[in-house]
Design a protein around this motif. Structure first.
Motif, PDB file in Angstrom:
ATOM      1  N   ASP A 244       6.589  -2.306   2.981  1.00 26.17           N
ATOM      2  CA  ASP A 244       6.627  -3.260   2.192  1.00 26.17           C
ATOM      3  C   ASP A 244       6.145  -4.256   3.072  1.00 26.17           C
ATOM      4  O   ASP A 244       6.934  -4.869   3.824  1.00 26.17           O
ATOM      5  N   PHE A 245       5.349  -4.988   2.824  1.00 29.19           N
ATOM      6  CA  PHE A 245       4.627  -6.289   3.453  1.00 29.19           C
ATOM      7  C   PHE A 245       5.211  -7.149   3.456  1.00 29.19           C
ATOM      8  O   PHE A 245       5.264  -8.299   3.802  1.00 29.19           O
ATOM      9  N   ASP A 246       6.146  -7.094   2.239  1.00 26.02           N
ATOM     10  CA  ASP A 246       5.784  -9.032   1.666  1.00 26.02           C
ATOM     11  C   ASP A 246       7.228  -9.012   1.348  1.00 26.02           C
ATOM     12  O   ASP A 246       8.176  -9.826   0.675  1.00 26.02           O
ATOM     13  N   GLY A 247       8.493  -8.427   1.244  1.00 25.81           N
ATOM     14  CA  GLY A 247       9.774  -7.549   1.544  1.00 25.81           C
ATOM     15  C   GLY A 247       9.952  -7.854  -0.347  1.00 25.81           C
ATOM     16  O   GLY A 247      11.232  -8.013  -0.172  1.00 25.81           O
ATOM     17  N   ASP A 248       9.619  -7.500  -1.083  1.00 28.61           N
ATOM     18  CA  ASP A 248       9.802  -6.900  -2.303  1.00 28.61           C
ATOM     19  C   ASP A 248      10.365  -5.775  -2.903  1.00 28.61           C
ATOM     20  O   ASP A 248      10.605  -5.343  -4.470  1.00 28.61           O
ATOM     21  N   GLY A 249      10.849  -4.953  -2.284  1.00 19.86           N
ATOM     22  CA  GLY A 249      11.144  -3.303  -2.623  1.00 19.86           C
ATOM     23  C   GLY A 249      11.126  -2.759  -2.766  1.00 19.86           C
ATOM     24  O   GLY A 249      10.938  -1.310  -3.233  1.00 19.86           O
ATOM     25  N   ARG A 250       9.095  -2.875  -2.540  1.00 17.20           N
ATOM     26  CA  ARG A 250       8.080  -2.199  -3.576  1.00 17.20           C
ATOM     27  C   ARG A 250       7.381  -2.187  -2.204  1.00 17.20           C
ATOM     28  O   ARG A 250       6.188  -2.533  -1.759  1.00 17.20           O
ATOM     29  N   VAL A 251       6.816  -0.707  -1.866  1.00 12.11           N
ATOM     30  CA  VAL A 251       5.708  -0.422  -0.688  1.00 12.11           C
ATOM     31  C   VAL A 251       4.485  -0.384  -0.834  1.00 12.11           C
ATOM     32  O   VAL A 251       4.293  -0.039  -1.997  1.00 12.11           O
ATOM     33  N   ASP A 252       3.092  -1.151  -0.313  1.00 11.61           N
ATOM     34  CA  ASP A 252       2.791  -1.538  -0.305  1.00 11.61           C
ATOM     35  C   ASP A 252       1.632  -0.300   0.807  1.00 11.61           C
ATOM     36  O   ASP A 252       1.934   0.202   1.535  1.00 11.61           O
ATOM     37  N   LEU A 253      -0.120   0.082   0.567  1.00  7.56           N
ATOM     38  CA  LEU A 253      -0.319   0.272   1.149  1.00  7.56           C
ATOM     39  C   LEU A 253      -1.639  -0.140   1.448  1.00  7.56           C
ATOM     40  O   LEU A 253      -2.603  -1.431   1.297  1.00  7.56           O
ATOM     41  N   VAL A 254      -2.489   0.037   2.725  1.00  8.44           N
ATOM     42  CA  VAL A 254      -3.358  -0.415   3.674  1.00  8.44           C
ATOM     43  C   VAL A 254      -3.962   0.879   4.256  1.00  8.44           C
ATOM     44  O   VAL A 254      -3.872   1.843   4.672  1.00  8.44           O
ATOM     45  N   VAL A 255      -5.573   0.455   3.428  1.00  5.01           N
ATOM     46  CA  VAL A 255      -6.216   1.406   3.577  1.00  5.01           C
ATOM     47  C   VAL A 255      -7.931   0.819   4.837  1.00  5.01           C
ATOM     48  O   VAL A 255      -8.554  -0.195   4.716  1.00  5.01           O
ATOM     49  N   LEU A 256      -7.718   1.552   5.685  1.00  9.04           N
ATOM     50  CA  LEU A 256      -8.925   1.251   6.963  1.00  9.04           C
ATOM     51  C   LEU A 256     -10.024   2.077   6.172  1.00  9.04           C
ATOM     52  O   LEU A 256     -10.630   3.143   5.564  1.00  9.04           O
ATOM     53  N   VAL A 257     -11.875   1.172   5.791  1.00  3.09           N
ATOM     54  CA  VAL A 257     -12.896   1.422   5.060  1.00  3.09           C
ATOM     55  C   VAL A 257     -13.771   1.610   6.391  1.00  3.09           C
ATOM     56  O   VAL A 257     -13.843   0.505   6.950  1.00  3.09           O
ATOM     57  N   LEU A 258     -15.394   2.559   6.557  1.00  2.00           N
ATOM     58  CA  LEU A 258     -15.811   2.479   7.190  1.00  2.00           C
ATOM     59  C   LEU A 258     -17.133   1.402   6.805  1.00  2.00           C
ATOM     60  O   LEU A 258     -17.638   1.316   5.726  1.00  2.00           O
ATOM     61  N   GLY A 259     -17.701   0.494   7.451  1.00  2.00           N
ATOM     62  CA  GLY A 259     -18.477  -0.624   6.929  1.00  2.00           C
ATOM     63  C   GLY A 259     -17.878  -1.553   6.096  1.00  2.00           C
ATOM     64  O   GLY A 259     -19.244  -2.246   5.604  1.00  2.00           O
ATOM     65  N   ALA A 260     -17.215  -1.793   5.633  1.00  3.07           N
ATOM     66  CA  ALA A 260     -16.594  -3.010   4.382  1.00  3.07           C
ATOM     67  C   ALA A 260     -15.768  -2.953   4.533  1.00  3.07           C
ATOM     68  O   ALA A 260     -14.337  -2.485   5.833  1.00  3.07           O
ATOM     69  N   ASN A 261     -14.442  -4.102   3.842  1.00  2.00           N
ATOM     70  CA  ASN A 261     -13.486  -4.399   3.962  1.00  2.00           C
ATOM     71  C   ASN A 261     -12.580  -3.543   4.238  1.00  2.00           C
ATOM     72  O   ASN A 261     -12.592  -2.926   3.098  1.00  2.00           O
TER      73      ASN A 261
END
Length: 544
Positions: free
Chosen positions: A432-449
């Motif tokens: 929960d990156f912003d503390g709003d009570g909902r889980v967020d997701l971060v994803v690694l990408v090959l060769g792109a952002n």
């Protein structure tokens, strides 16, 4: 919940259930905010015409609060030029992004001393020295790193004196206390024997069409187990523990006390060879019971390209299940824990077989995106071969399946906003990156952002985030089983593919506003109950 107790699952709602779930599915929304958040990371896997085998397999990330400010930060591994496998410029640095709040991040790699070495693959976060500062292990090709968090914003490379360094190709790792001495030990997942100078030609040599080789052309490796001595050094106990006797082609690992005997076990995904389920015998050794337990291969009897994995209870019956990703044509296997050291494959019955047949997955995680009290499934997708046909796709969108509360999953990827973004996705993290009570997701990408998917789902449901602080157990509480109502979660940081999420335990609680009862079964064996806990908050529980 006491060890060995089975929790009954509520019966499915008859009649209007499907319509109700369809309405819920329409409310699931995610938005990629990586650019506005300041996450400008690109994993540089250095693809070349020579198709070095290493180029298709990376990479991972770790989500953890490195500076103890209460906000989860993000660490990305990064590659290096092939065939040298040496970071020769800042473009190949591993990266640490500090969470400044308000969905804004700052690159603090240089200040933290985390640029890294070599061709890095995966990451594992855990406080191995119990000093209250989360440390970091980075798995790589022929070169691993153990980075001690000094607590002043910087990390110290203690690899050489720790005894962990290895010349193998390591992909991932998992922290857990296998011998219950209160210190985190390290399980390192190794892949295959490969070197740039022996990179073979695969494809159509007559036409000059080269592809990444199939794993069958490479000899596998045993994994490694390092016992934490408590003085900053580790002892390689792989042989004594029975780990080195098993040769695989490891991709990821997940932990859980799946048989509720008080010992933390470990599941390892292997690429195109049978998977491992290492049962902790409690005497310092492990036995691989994957075949007898029914999880070494799917029901087809053939090994699959097992990639990422999560080891959590998806149907709220109190027993930890196994979900993993594989490549197109293999489906994403789901194994139900039947409670007798046996599992049954439920991929088809759950609705996942048909919807995953054409997908190739890497990261796999069970996460409650709508806070309804039922764990949903998220996968980060992409093929392993960049020359596959358009129908199977090197670049693929991520996927999300909504748990319909009866052991069945509904594909809501399009409604959630994932279907329109195709890329070469690999590792992922949950927080929960912003503390709003909902889980967020971060994803690694090959060769792109990299992607940062902000959860903008209807926030009507309640939630509780539990952070554990062990005293008799390891400080992180890794291996603890936490129960709220019908839900149980194992505290672990080994989640996804070559990735780690050190963010405590998130529970969705539905619409009820009543306080809840939290029960913890600590790794030390201590059972602790906290009554009357208010919801919609982050609570820290210390072992008594």
């Amino acid at each position: 919940m006491a060890l060995g107790t089975t929790i009954l699952v509520l019966p499915p709602v008859i009649g209007a259930g499907h319509s109700q779930q369809s309405k819920v599915a329409e409310s699931i929304k995610f938005r990629d905010v990586a650019q506005s958040a300041g996450l400008s990371f690109v994993y540089r896997n250095s693809p070349t015409p020579d198709k070095y085998f290493v180029e298709s397999a990376p990479g991972g990330l770790a989500v953890f609060d490195y500076n103890n400010d209460g906000r989860p930060d993000i660490f990305f591994t990064n590659g290096a030029p092939t065939p040298a496998l040496v970071k020769n410029s800042a473009a190949y640095s591993n990266r640490l992004y500090r969470n400044d709040g308000g969905l804004r991040f700052t690159d603090v790699t240089t200040a933290a001393g985390l640029a890294g070495v070599g061709y890095a693959m995966g990451a594992a976060a855990g406080d191995y020295d119990n000093d209250g500062h989360v440390d970091l292990f980075v798995a790589g090709v022929r070169q691993n790193q153990l980075l001690r968090n000094r607590g002043d914003g910087r990390f110290e490379d203690v690899t050489s004196r720790s005894g962990i360094a290895s010349g193998d190709w390591a992909v991932a790792a998992a922290w857990f206390d296998y011998d219950k001495d209160g210190r985190l030990d390290l399980f390192v997942v190794n892949y295959v024997k490969w070197a740039p100078d022996t990179n073979r030609f695969c494809g159509d040599q007559a036409r000059g069409v080269r592809i990444y080789c199939h794993p069958r052309f490479f000899e596998g490796l045993p994994d490694r187990l390092y016992r934490n001595r408590g003085d900053g050094t580790f002892e390689d106990v792989s042989s004594r523990a029975g780990i080195s006797a098993h040769v695989g082609k490891g991709m990821s690992a997940a932990i859980a006390d799946f048989d509720h005997d008080g010992q933390v076990d470990i599941f390892v995904t292997n690429d195109t060879v049978p998977d491992f389920l290492f049962r902790n015998k409690g005497d310092g050794s492990f036995e691989d019971i994957a075949l007898l337990a029914g999880v070494s291969v799917p029901a087809s009897g053939r090994p699959v390209s097992s990639m990422g994995v999560d080891f959590q209870d998806y149907d709220n019956d109190g027993w930890e299940d196994i979900f993993l990703t594989a490549l197109a044509g293999e489906t994403f296997p789901l194994f139900h824990n039947d409670g007798r050291r046996e599992f049954s494959e439920t991929t088809t019955a759950s609705g996942l077989a048909r919807s995953t047949m054409a997908l190739s997955g890497w990261c796999a995680t069970l996460v409650d995106v709508d806070n309804d009290g039922w764990k949903d499934i998220f996968t980060a997708n992409s093929h392993a071969n960049d020359r596959v046909s358009e129908s199977t796709g090197w670049n693929q969108p991520n996927s999300l399946w909504l748990n319909e509360r009866r052991g069945h999953f509904q594909d809501v990827s399009a409604q959630a906003g994932f279907a329109s973004v195709a890329a070469a996705h690999r590792g992922c993290g949950v927080a929960d990156f912003d503390g709003d009570g909902r889980v967020d997701l971060v994803v690694l990408v090959l060769g792109a952002n990299a992607e940062l998917w902000h959860n903008e789902t209807d926030a009507a449901n309640r939630w509780l985030a539990v952070k554990l602080v062990g005293s008799k157990s390891n400080r992180d509480g890794i291996g603890a089983r936490v129960t709220i109502g019908q839900q149980v979660r194992t505290m672990t940081t080994a989640i996804g593919y070559a990735s780690s999420s050190h963010t405590g335990l998130h529970f969705g609680l539905g619409t009820s506003t009543d306080p809840v009862r939290v029960e913890i079964q600590w790794p030390s064996g201590t059972r602790q109950v906290v009554e009357g806990v208010k919801t919609n908050q982050v609570i820290e529980i210390k072992e008594q």
